[in-house]
Scaffold this motif. Structure first.
Motif, PDB file in Angstrom:
ATOM      1  N   ARG A   1      20.059 -15.386  25.042  1.00  0.00           N
ATOM      2  CA  ARG A   1      19.429 -14.735  23.888  1.00  0.00           C
ATOM      3  C   ARG A   1      18.483 -15.682  23.173  1.00  0.00           C
ATOM      4  N   ASP A   2      18.950 -16.906  22.916  1.00  0.00           N
ATOM      5  CA  ASP A   2      18.130 -17.870  22.180  1.00  0.00           C
ATOM      6  C   ASP A   2      16.881 -18.266  22.956  1.00  0.00           C
ATOM      7  N   ASP A   3      16.992 -18.361  24.281  1.00  0.00           N
ATOM      8  CA  ASP A   3      15.812 -18.667  25.098  1.00  0.00           C
ATOM      9  C   ASP A   3      14.740 -17.597  24.909  1.00  0.00           C
ATOM     10  N   ALA A   4      15.158 -16.339  24.817  1.00  0.00           N
ATOM     11  CA  ALA A   4      14.201 -15.255  24.615  1.00  0.00           C
ATOM     12  C   ALA A   4      13.611 -15.298  23.213  1.00  0.00           C
ATOM     13  N   ILE A   5      14.430 -15.591  22.218  1.00  0.00           N
ATOM     14  CA  ILE A   5      13.931 -15.678  20.844  1.00  0.00           C
ATOM     15  C   ILE A   5      12.883 -16.784  20.728  1.00  0.00           C
ATOM     16  N   LYS A   6      13.091 -17.893  21.432  1.00  0.00           N
ATOM     17  CA  LYS A   6      12.154 -19.017  21.369  1.00  0.00           C
ATOM     18  C   LYS A   6      10.801 -18.674  21.999  1.00  0.00           C
ATOM     19  N   GLN A   7      10.757 -17.634  22.817  1.00  0.00           N
ATOM     20  CA  GLN A   7       9.457 -17.186  23.333  1.00  0.00           C
ATOM     21  C   GLN A   7       8.584 -16.637  22.206  1.00  0.00           C
ATOM     22  N   VAL A   8       9.225 -16.164  21.140  1.00  0.00           N
ATOM     23  CA  VAL A   8       8.510 -15.580  20.006  1.00  0.00           C
ATOM     24  C   VAL A   8       8.431 -16.569  18.850  1.00  0.00           C
ATOM     25  N   PHE A   9       9.533 -17.250  18.596  1.00  0.00           N
ATOM     26  CA  PHE A   9       9.609 -18.254  17.536  1.00  0.00           C
ATOM     27  C   PHE A   9      10.081 -19.578  18.152  1.00  0.00           C
ATOM     28  N   PRO A  10       9.153 -20.432  18.625  1.00  0.00           N
ATOM     29  CA  PRO A  10       9.535 -21.671  19.306  1.00  0.00           C
ATOM     30  C   PRO A  10      10.410 -22.596  18.458  1.00  0.00           C
TER      31      PRO A  10
END
Length: 320
Positions: free
Chosen positions: A109-118
């Motif tokens: 989940r966090d890996d995907a969130i970092k695609q939007v908010f690094p």
């Protein structure tokens, strides 16, 4: 049919009696089980199902399972315990955080969130939301990601499809691990798993296939959310639970069901859905509900679109 603002009012006591008898017959005769397991979260739906099962089988034949994880609201566990004490049922607490960690739920989940908010990292909170102005604007549902930094800064961006799908796929581990936990406790006791989804969730697809959609019986899947609240009153569910704003309890920032999925408050959504099902003309529904015909048409389309788009969740596995 006469359509009016109270079209979804039911005789709570009578419906409770009918459901109690049906649950008793389904569990003891059809499923040949000796009790029921219910996942309880301090929410209105699971509270009503637990209360109905306790009436149908006796409190000593009902197990309430609390399954917190690191993103859960502390209120969920507190209210679930209050509910169990109120109805005198057995309980078990299973913290599923380590299981989710092992499955990679949080990391993926966090890996995907970092695609939007690094910059996303430890101490941040997150949630997914949709537009809640569906009556006033013709739009297809799209998803926003909101993050809150440790110092309280809140930022929101529209979610790209790839990131959205990964966040949801990872988050769905939570419902699927809860389902397997419920079946462990059910099989250990020769009990049935009672599902807690209402009509809004079941028909509009607000559930996880083989997650919270996995159960042996679904006692309230035919009832609108506003009718579930009426049953809660009739059953004597604690007022703190009845007054709690329905939440997904999936995202750490806290997301209501309205802002995450439905896009409309339960009363207007349910009464408009009822009108649509019963062929009430938009002009008639608009006059009763103080809306414009265009707003009613938008609501009809939004509800039907969700029903059509999630049909795959409700069909059994396809066979050749």
């Amino acid at each position: 049919m006469k359509f009016h603002k109270d079209s979804l009012k039911i005789d709570g006591a009578k419906v409770c009696d009918e459901l109690t008898e049906t649950i008793r017959l389904q569990i003891r005769r059809t499923l040949r089980k000796s009790g029921a397991v219910v996942g309880i979260s301090g929410g209105i739906d699971s509270s009503v199902v637990l209360a109905l099962c306790a009436r149908a089988l006796g409190p000593d034949r009902v197990l309430g399972v609390m399954m917190p994880e690191r993103d859960s609201s502390p209120d969920s566990l507190t209210l679930a315990r209050k509910l169990a004490d109120h109805f005198g049922i057995q309980t078990a607490v299973e913290d599923i955080s380590n299981g989710l960690e092992g499955l990679g739920c949080y990391r993926r989940r966090d890996d995907a969130i970092k695609q939007v908010f690094p910059e996303y990292g430890p101490g941040f909170k997150n949630k997914i939301t949709i537009p809640t102005n569906i009556l006033d604007k013709e739009t297809f549902n799209f998803f926003n990601l909101t993050v809150e930094s440790p110092d309280g800064e809140v930022r929101t961006k529209r979610l790209p499809v790839e990131a959205y799908l990964q966040i949801v796929a990872a988050s769905n581990y939570k419902q699927r691990l809860r389902m397997t936990t419920l079946y462990y406790h059910a099989e250990k006791r020769n009990y049935a798993v009672a599902g807690t989804g209402n009509k809004d969730e079941h028909w509009q697809g607000f559930f996880v296939k083989y997650g919270d959609g996995g159960a042996d019986l679904k006692p309230i899947a035919h009832l609108f959310k506003v009718q579930v609240f009426q049953l809660a009153e009739a059953l004597g569910v604690p007022p703190e639970i009845i007054g709690r704003v329905p939440t997904t309890d999936t995202y750490s920032a806290g997301s209501t069901q309205e802002e995450f999925f439905f896009g409309l408050d339960f009363y207007r959504m349910d009464i408009l859905w009822y009108a649509m099902e019963n062929g009430v003309a938009p002009e008639v529904a608009a006059g009763v509900l103080d809306l414009t015909p265009d707003q009613v048409v938008r609501a009809y389309k939004n509800i039907q679109r969700k029903i059509d788009a999630t049909e795959f969740l409700r069909i059994p596995p396809l066979e050749i």
